[in-house]
Design a protein around this motif. Structure first.
Motif, short mmCIF file in Angstrom:
data_model
loop_
_atom_site.label_atom_id
_atom_site.label_comp_id
_atom_site.label_asym_id
_atom_site.label_seq_id
_atom_site.Cartn_x
_atom_site.Cartn_y
_atom_site.Cartn_z
N GLY B 66 108.26 22.78 56.60
CA GLY B 66 107.43 23.52 57.54
C GLY B 66 105.96 23.37 57.19
N ARG B 67 105.15 23.08 58.19
CA ARG B 67 103.72 22.83 57.95
C ARG B 67 102.87 24.09 58.13
N GLY B 68 103.52 25.24 58.36
CA GLY B 68 102.75 26.46 58.63
C GLY B 68 102.31 27.20 57.38
N LYS B 77 116.36 25.57 58.43
CA LYS B 77 116.06 26.85 59.07
C LYS B 77 116.88 27.02 60.35
N ASN B 93 104.45 28.52 66.64
CA ASN B 93 103.32 29.19 66.01
C ASN B 93 102.05 28.33 66.11
N ASP B 95 98.99 29.81 66.06
CA ASP B 95 98.00 30.87 65.85
C ASP B 95 96.97 30.50 64.79
N GLU B 96 97.02 29.28 64.33
CA GLU B 96 96.14 28.77 63.26
C GLU B 96 94.87 29.60 63.01
N GLY B 184 99.72 35.47 62.79
CA GLY B 184 100.28 34.18 62.39
C GLY B 184 101.52 34.33 61.54
N GLU B 185 101.70 35.47 60.91
CA GLU B 185 102.92 35.72 60.14
C GLU B 185 104.06 35.83 61.14
N GLU B 186 105.19 35.18 60.84
CA GLU B 186 106.19 34.97 61.90
C GLU B 186 106.76 36.24 62.52
N VAL B 220 111.02 30.28 64.44
CA VAL B 220 109.56 30.17 64.50
C VAL B 220 109.19 28.90 63.76
N ASN B 221 108.54 27.99 64.45
CA ASN B 221 108.06 26.77 63.80
C ASN B 221 106.60 26.54 64.13
N ASN B 222 105.95 25.89 63.19
CA ASN B 222 104.53 25.58 63.31
C ASN B 222 104.32 24.38 64.25
N THR B 225 104.75 21.02 62.48
CA THR B 225 106.16 20.77 62.18
C THR B 225 106.84 20.16 63.40
N VAL B 428 99.23 39.24 53.22
CA VAL B 428 97.80 39.50 53.44
C VAL B 428 97.22 40.30 52.26
C1 LIG Z 1 99.52 36.31 56.86
C2 LIG Z 1 100.19 35.07 57.32
C3 LIG Z 1 99.60 34.28 58.29
C4 LIG Z 1 100.22 33.13 58.75
N1 LIG Z 1 99.59 32.39 59.70
C5 LIG Z 1 100.22 31.29 60.18
C6 LIG Z 1 99.63 30.51 61.22
O1 LIG Z 1 98.53 30.80 61.69
N2 LIG Z 1 100.31 29.44 61.69
C7 LIG Z 1 101.54 29.09 61.20
O2 LIG Z 1 102.13 28.13 61.68
N3 LIG Z 1 102.11 29.80 60.22
C8 LIG Z 1 101.50 30.88 59.70
N4 LIG Z 1 102.12 31.62 58.72
C9 LIG Z 1 103.47 31.21 58.29
C10 LIG Z 1 104.52 31.77 59.24
O3 LIG Z 1 104.90 33.05 58.80
C11 LIG Z 1 105.78 30.91 59.28
O4 LIG Z 1 106.21 30.68 57.98
C12 LIG Z 1 105.60 29.56 59.95
O5 LIG Z 1 105.00 29.68 61.19
C13 LIG Z 1 106.94 28.91 60.12
O6 LIG Z 1 106.82 27.63 60.66
P1 LIG Z 1 107.16 26.33 59.80
O7 LIG Z 1 108.46 26.59 59.10
O8 LIG Z 1 107.27 25.24 60.81
O9 LIG Z 1 106.05 26.13 58.84
C14 LIG Z 1 101.48 32.76 58.22
C15 LIG Z 1 102.06 33.55 57.24
C16 LIG Z 1 101.44 34.68 56.78
C17 LIG Z 1 102.11 35.50 55.72
#
Ligand SMILES: Cc1cc2nc3c(=O)[nH]c(=O)nc-3n(C[C@H](O)[C@H](O)[C@H](O)COP(=O)(O)O)c2cc1C
Ligand code: SF4
Ligand code: FES
Lengths: 203, 467
Positions: B66-68, B77, B93, B95-96, B184-186, B220-222, B225, B428
């Motif tokens: 996952g790139r998030g 997942k 996701n 929400d970068e 951004g947290e899932e 939830v995926n970035n 990703t 956070v």
């Molecule tokens: C406070 C916080 C902010 C986050 N912000 C982002 C975000 O902006 N974009 C994102 O893809 N993941 C963000 N994440 C991670 C996500 O919770 C989640 O792990 C992710 O979107 C999963 O996608 P992935 O498995 O493809 O990486 C954040 C996590 C936390 C704890």
């Protein structure tokens, strides 16, 4: 008089129809309302609550959580200067200082002519192009004090009207899901296995 | 077109494989015409020619981390959803907003069809009945580009009912945020998509894959990703894992910002590229600005503990970076040269996380505010030695036990590995502490210098100064 107008109410209903639960449309409808009125009013909150089937308190609670929703009028242009790490390392403080001086307002203030509201903002996802700012959330990269003054001049003179709509208008293109093409919402309480997954999923 | 430079910053230099940025060379990479002309929607066609299980297996084999931020493999997942429970949803996701992170916006503005195709492949493989594409509110251009691409793709029959004449039917709904980092947290993302305040849910016990949007299984995926999936569907998992290393295959988009000669967003080979390559390499950032000395860098977004030049030879690989006391996070490196005021830099980051606290957990809400206040006092030259100890005490209340940090031979420090313990629901709270802890551990003398200066400030105005 700040309920959604007739056209926007129709649009709101169409947006609501895309979600399995109406309340999911709360944020999109708040944006729609801000686009119509420039800020969010109590009447708008009540109208959105009616539309999504929530209480006004619930919609207000959502509204106040998000920085983009303004409960008071702001300038035609929201000038947001990024002050987070990458921008701060490359002169964000100086840019903010210059902006305050040149617009004659402190961060948080609106110019007397109602043109500009200056805000301190956080990371704008443009960090390699620091220092950054946004005007109505349109990015302006690698800012200098000269570029800032030029930008403000251009905005005042209306030279950027085609690029930067006035505050409240987020995106000028909307998604349209044609009824005859739509797959339809997946209601959470209708437990159907997707058609392509049944019979081992051979398409 | 626009007179202001949208989505600048991507740098294509050197001869590396491109998986997600291959269309960035085209000014019109976001249009359906260009997408068609460059192999677009071939991955979807390839996927539809196989069973969902086969496609899922292929993605699993590719090990797309996952790139998030959390780096959890996507295929694995998807496999965590309870069998037979429907409907299931996909929430994208976009929400970068992690400080230093800049890649998802580029992908949405410059190649939205690739993301859409990735969503379709994921929905097909994992049996997801509806897709919600959540874009950060402060990205109207990304919103416009994705909306245009969605409209084109519906018209062309790639989205909606009976996609390309198959049994596969799914809608992709564009959704947008309104400015709140924590969303951004899932789980907060899911709350927000339900129309509520973006407050993270307690997890465990329930991860979104089991109980997510409207209580249903949700992936939830970035954005990045998912943007990898079309390439994998066309070229296969073996071609993907042939790039990078076994634990970190493929490529990654990395934003390097701050005091380097050529800051930019680069698509790098995963797992092997070192921080030294990135900061000093000719293909990448070409060294520190003005020939200055490197002082420190944040390797994985504002939440990550800091590294110093001693960690430069570490590769961009999660396990090694974790063992060395930090994380890769969201692929964001922020570079500080020797002119940087370290306590002030730490304050900037701490301020960010303190301000973005949703307020649910006391250690984050109160602790973050106090960290910021005490640090502000120190930075302003009004701090005391006791303040420095207090910063660490507040940190302990958010993250009990030893906090990760990098090794330093000059300071005689051995690295404490990532991750850490925490008393809060989400990251956070700890993220407000990470910069303070790193800065104080690695550069304590800079804090003390600010305190020493205080001696010269008269304590009471008007009182006579005695020698
Ligand atoms: C406070 C916080 C902010 C986050 N912000 C982002 C975000 O902006 N974009 C994102 O893809 N993941 C963000 N994440 C991670 C996500 O919770 C989640 O792990 C992710 O979107 C999963 O996608 P992935 O498995 O493809 O990486 C954040 C996590 C936390 C704890
Ligand atoms: S750690 Fe902070 S942001 Fe996260 S849930 Fe708790 S109070 Fe909210
Ligand atoms: S820190 Fe300013 S855009 Fe990211």
């Amino acid at each position: 008089m700040s309920r959604l107008n007739e056209a926007n109410t129709l649009l709101a209903k169409e947006i609501i129809g895309r979600y399995p639960k109406a309340r999911s449309a709360t944020i999109p409808l708040l944006h729609l309302s801000q686009q119509q009125n420039g800020h969010i009013t109590n009447d708008a909150i009540a109208h959105i609550a009616e539309l999504v089937g929530a209480t006004s308190a619930e919609v207000l609670g959502t509204c106040t959580f998000y920085e983009m929703f303004k409960m008071e009028p702001v300038g035609k242009y929201l000038v947001n200067i990024c002050g987070t790490m990458s921008c701060q390392l490359l002169g964000a403080d100086e840019l903010m200082h210059h902006a305050e001086h040149s617009l004659g307002v402190k961060a948080g203030g609106t110019t007397a002519d109602g043109m500009f509201t200056l805000e301190h903002a956080e990371c704008q996802a443009a960090c390699t192009e620091a220092p950054n700012m946004q005007v109505n959330y349109r990015h302006c990269h690698r800012m200098t004090t000269e570029k800032f003054d030029q930008l403000i001049d251009d905005l005042r003179a209306g030279r950027l009207d085609g690029d930067i709509p006035q505050h409240g208008t987020l995106a000028r293109v909307r998604q349209v899901i044609p009824a005859e093409k739509a797959a339809g919402v997946a209601l959470p309480d209708v437990p159907v296995e997707p058609a392509w997954m049944a019979d081992g999923g051979k398409s | 077109m626009s007179s202001y430079p949208w989505a600048a910053g991507y740098i294509d230099d050197g001869d590396r494989p491109k998986i997600v940025t291959s269309r960035f060379q085209h000014d019109d990479g976001f249009t359906l015409d260009r997408y068609h002309a460059t192999g677009g929607y071939q991955g979807l066609r390839a996927a539809l020619g196989r069973t969902p299980a086969e496609v899922h297996e292929e993605v699993k084999k590719a090990t797309v981390l996952g790139r998030g931020g959390a780096g959890f493999p996507a295929g694995t997942k998807w496999g965590l959803m309870p069998a037979g429970k429907f409907p299931r949803y996909l929430v994208v996701n976009g929400d970068e907003s992690e400080p230093g992170t800049y890649k998802d916006r580029l992908l949405m503005e410059r190649d939205p069809h690739q993301l859409i195709e990735g969503c379709l492949i994921a929905a097909y493989a994992a049996g997801l009945s509806q897709v919600f594409l959540y874009i950060r509110g402060e990205m109207p251009l990304a919103h416009e580009r994705v909306a245009t691409a969605l409209n084109e793709a519906y018209a062309a029959g790639y989205i909606g009912k009976h996609i390309l004449g198959s049994k596969f039917s799914v809608d992709i709904v564009l959704h947008w945020g309104a400015g709140a980092y924590v969303v951004g947290e899932e789980t907060a993302l899911i709350e927000s998509l339900e129309g509520k305040r973006g407050e993270p849910r307690l997890k465990p016990p329930f991860f979104p894959a089991a109980i997510g949007l409207y209580g249903q299984p949700t992936i939830v995926n970035n954005v990045e990703t998912l943007s990898n999936l079309p390439w994998i569907a066309v070229n296969g998992a073996a071609a993907f894992t042939a790039i990078g290393t076994e634990t970190s295959p493929g490529t990654r988009m990395v934003a390097v910002s701050g005091h380097v000669n050529r800051p930019g967003v680069y698509e790098i080979i995963n797992g092997t590229t070192t921080f030294r390559d990135l900061l000093y390499g000719e293909e990448f950032c070409q060294g520190i600005r003005n020939g200055n000395e490197l002082k420190a860098f944040v390797p994985g977004g504002g939440s990550a503990p800091w590294f110093t030049p001693e960690q430069l030879d570490l590769p961009f690989e999660g396990r090694q970076v974790g063992a060395a006391g930090s994380m890769l996070g969201s692929g964001a490196i922020m570079v500080m040269d020797h002119t940087t005021d370290i306590p002030k830099a730490a304050l900037t980051l701490t301020h960010f996380y303190a301000a973005e606290s949703c307020g649910q957990c006391t250690p984050c809400r109160e602790g973050g505010t106090w960290l910021e206040r005490v640090l502000q006092r120190v930075v302003d030259g009004r701090g005391s030695r006791a303040d420095l100890d207090q910063l660490l005490e507040i940190g302990e209340s958010i993250c009990p036990g030893s906090f990760p940090h990098a090794s330093s031979t000059t300071l005689g420090l051995a690295a404490t590995p990532f991750p850490y313990k925490m008393t809060t629901i989400c990251f956070v709270g700890p993220s407000a502490y990470a910069p303070v802890h790193s800065a104080l551990t690695l550069f304590r003398e800079e804090f003390e210098a600010k305190i020493v200066e205080r001696k010269h400030i008269p304590v009471t105005v008007g009182a006579p100064e005695h020698e």
